[in-house]
Write an enzyme that holds these catalytic residues in place. Structure first.
Site, PDB file in Angstrom:
ATOM      1  N   TRP A  98       0.806  -1.219   0.000  1.00 39.22           N
ATOM      2  CA  TRP A  98       0.000   0.000   0.000  1.00 39.22           C
ATOM      3  C   TRP A  98       0.836   1.265   0.000  1.00 39.22           C
ATOM      4  CZ3 TRP A  98      -4.357  -0.820  -2.053  1.00 39.22           C
ATOM      5  CH2 TRP A  98      -5.025  -2.022  -1.850  1.00 39.22           C
ATOM      6  N   ASP A 156      -1.417   6.247   6.779  1.00 34.25           N
ATOM      7  CA  ASP A 156      -2.490   5.337   6.365  1.00 34.25           C
ATOM      8  C   ASP A 156      -2.656   4.308   7.483  1.00 34.25           C
ATOM      9  OD1 ASP A 156      -4.214   3.489   5.294  1.00 34.25           O
ATOM     10  OD2 ASP A 156      -3.037   3.083   3.484  1.00 34.25           O
ATOM     11  N   LYS A 180     -12.444  -2.203   7.803  1.00 37.82           N
ATOM     12  CA  LYS A 180     -11.709  -3.212   8.574  1.00 37.82           C
ATOM     13  C   LYS A 180     -12.033  -3.064  10.057  1.00 37.82           C
ATOM     14  CE  LYS A 180      -8.454  -2.516   4.975  1.00 37.82           C
ATOM     15  NZ  LYS A 180      -8.657  -3.670   4.140  1.00 37.82           N
TER      16      LYS A 180
HETATM   17  N1  PMP Z   1      -4.480   1.126   2.550  1.00 33.95           N
HETATM   18  C1  PMP Z   1      -4.492  -0.014   3.241  1.00 33.95           C
HETATM   19  C2  PMP Z   1      -3.601  -0.158   4.434  1.00 33.95           C
HETATM   20  C3  PMP Z   1      -5.342  -1.056   2.856  1.00 33.95           C
HETATM   21  O1  PMP Z   1      -5.371  -2.193   3.556  1.00 33.95           O
HETATM   22  C4  PMP Z   1      -6.166  -0.892   1.731  1.00 33.95           C
HETATM   23  C5  PMP Z   1      -7.051  -2.009   1.258  1.00 33.95           C
HETATM   24  N2  PMP Z   1      -8.216  -2.153   1.887  1.00 33.95           N
HETATM   25  C6  PMP Z   1      -6.127   0.333   1.045  1.00 33.95           C
HETATM   26  C7  PMP Z   1      -5.266   1.307   1.480  1.00 33.95           C
HETATM   27  C8  PMP Z   1      -6.987   0.584  -0.149  1.00 33.95           C
HETATM   28  O2  PMP Z   1      -8.316   0.683   0.222  1.00 33.95           O
HETATM   29  P1  PMP Z   1      -9.462   0.913  -0.849  1.00 33.95           P
HETATM   30  O3  PMP Z   1      -9.733  -0.410  -1.458  1.00 33.95           O
HETATM   31  O4  PMP Z   1     -10.594   1.440  -0.032  1.00 33.95           O
HETATM   32  O5  PMP Z   1      -8.962   1.882  -1.843  1.00 33.95           O
END
Ligand code: PMP
Length: 348
Positions: A98, A156, A180
């Site tokens: 990520w 994040d 989550k």
């Molecule tokens: N950052 C983290 C730490 C993630 O685990 C995720 C995936 N759920 C995301 C970003 C991306 O999230 P999204 O699918 O809502 O764009």
């Protein structure tokens, strides 16, 4: 059979949260569902404000931070962060899937410097901020402490928000997709210190991506995801009823220890992807000796009601996501299966 959902997100919700959410869908106020209730109403605005205050209480932050509820997913925020704040340059701590994506998505907006690790000695003189993903959901890596820097941290925390106390000193912005530890898919929580927000700047063309505009409109620049915000409220209430963030941390630590211990005592049968202090307490990632055993393990797990343990499609292996709402009984059931499975294959 009790089902235990180890999915990475959308993920397990506590039964009490599901009941409360179901009640909100059926009859929330004045005989109407929250899903059909006008957002510009005293009742919804009260819910929004209570949810905001809940976020502040659980993160232990003051009114110095704006709390926004935005749509578009956590990934969208990788773009917004750079669009709003990247002027001179930014540091990205690339520790996994990520943060790597976040760094890539920031590049069109300015100079991005990627680091394998960031510490107090990292030169931040020409940076607007330093980005970190404090829990890499796919790689199973978590950072428990952030080094002090001369620029604000942009964090994040999608997969570990509300799982343990977080030191918000030095944090300019923290964001988390709700699906989550904080609710259901459809809303992303963004917390921004007002001093940092003052530096946000987007052009007229980008006004819908402006944190300042969303803050000024109280997260109602567009119709907010009302039901998803209601779900966040239910989760926050549940956390507080369960004893708050400290209580969450205690159980989360016990749960993670149970699985890591089983891995470490398996004489190399289960192979951890991460060693040491950066092992995630939310996503435990490990391998089996080969693909055949992996498939056997997953099949047997499924038969026992242990669901969604397959690692991310880019990573393979096993990933047990054990967020706040995963009860310790679920983890014990997983550990039992790990031990049974190992014994069975060792005997062959
Ligand atoms: N950052 C983290 C730490 C993630 O685990 C995720 C995936 N759920 C995301 C970003 C991306 O999230 P999204 O699918 O809502 O764009």
């Amino acid at each position: 059979m009790t089902l235990y959902n180890f999915a990475p997100g959308p993920s397990v919700l506590a039964p009490a949260v599901k009941e409360k959410l179901a009640a909100m869908v059926l009859d929330w106020a004045d005989g109407l569902s929250l899903a059909e209730y006008p957002h510009r109403s005293p009742a919804f605005e009260a819910l929004l404000e209570q949810t905001r205050q809940g976020v502040r209480r659980l993160l232990n932050i003051s009114e110095d931070y704006e709390v926004l509820f935005l749509m578009g997913g956590a990934r969208q925020q990788f773009d917004w962060i750079a669009r709003n704040f990247l002027k001179k340059g930014a540091l990205y701590w690339v520790s996994g899937h990520w943060s790597k994506m976040a760094a890539e998505m920031a590049k069109p907006f300015g100079e991005v410097t990627s680091f394998e690790t960031i510490n107090e000695t990292t030169d931040a003189t020409h940076a607007d901020y330093a980005f970190v993903c404090v829990n890499e959901t796919i790689d199973g890596i978590e950072f428990h402490h952030l080094p002090k820097l001369s620029v604000p941290w942009v964090v994040d925390a999608s997969s570990n928000i509300f799982s343990r106390p977080m030191d918000m000193t030095g944090v300019g912005l923290l964001m988390a997709g709700a699906q989550k530890n904080a609710g259901i898919a459809g809303v992303t929580i963004v917390v921004i210190h007002k001093d940092f927000l003052a530096k946000a700047d987007v052009g007229e063309k980008d006004r819908l991506y402006s944190y300042k505009a969303h803050a000024k409109a109280g997260s109602m620049l567009v119709t907010p995801p009302t039901l998803a915000i209601g779900a966040v409220r239910c989760v926050l209430d549940w956390i507080e009823e369960m004893g708050g963030i400290e209580a969450m941390e205690k159980v989360n630590s016990q749960k993670a220890t149970l699985i890591y211990k089983t891995i470490d005592e398996s004489n190399g049968f289960y192979r951890p992807r991460v060693e040491g202090e950066n092992r995630s307490r939310m996503n435990v990632v490990f391998d089996l000796p080969n693909e055949t055993l992996l498939e056997e393990f997953l099949k047997g797990a499924q038969e026992r009601g242990l669901l969604n343990l397959r690692g991310h499609r880019s990573a393979g292996g096993i990933r047990a996501s054990i967020y706040n709402a995963m009860p310790i009984e679920g983890v014990k059931a997983l550990v039992d299966w790990m031990k049974t499975f190992q014994t069975k294959w060792a005997e062959k």
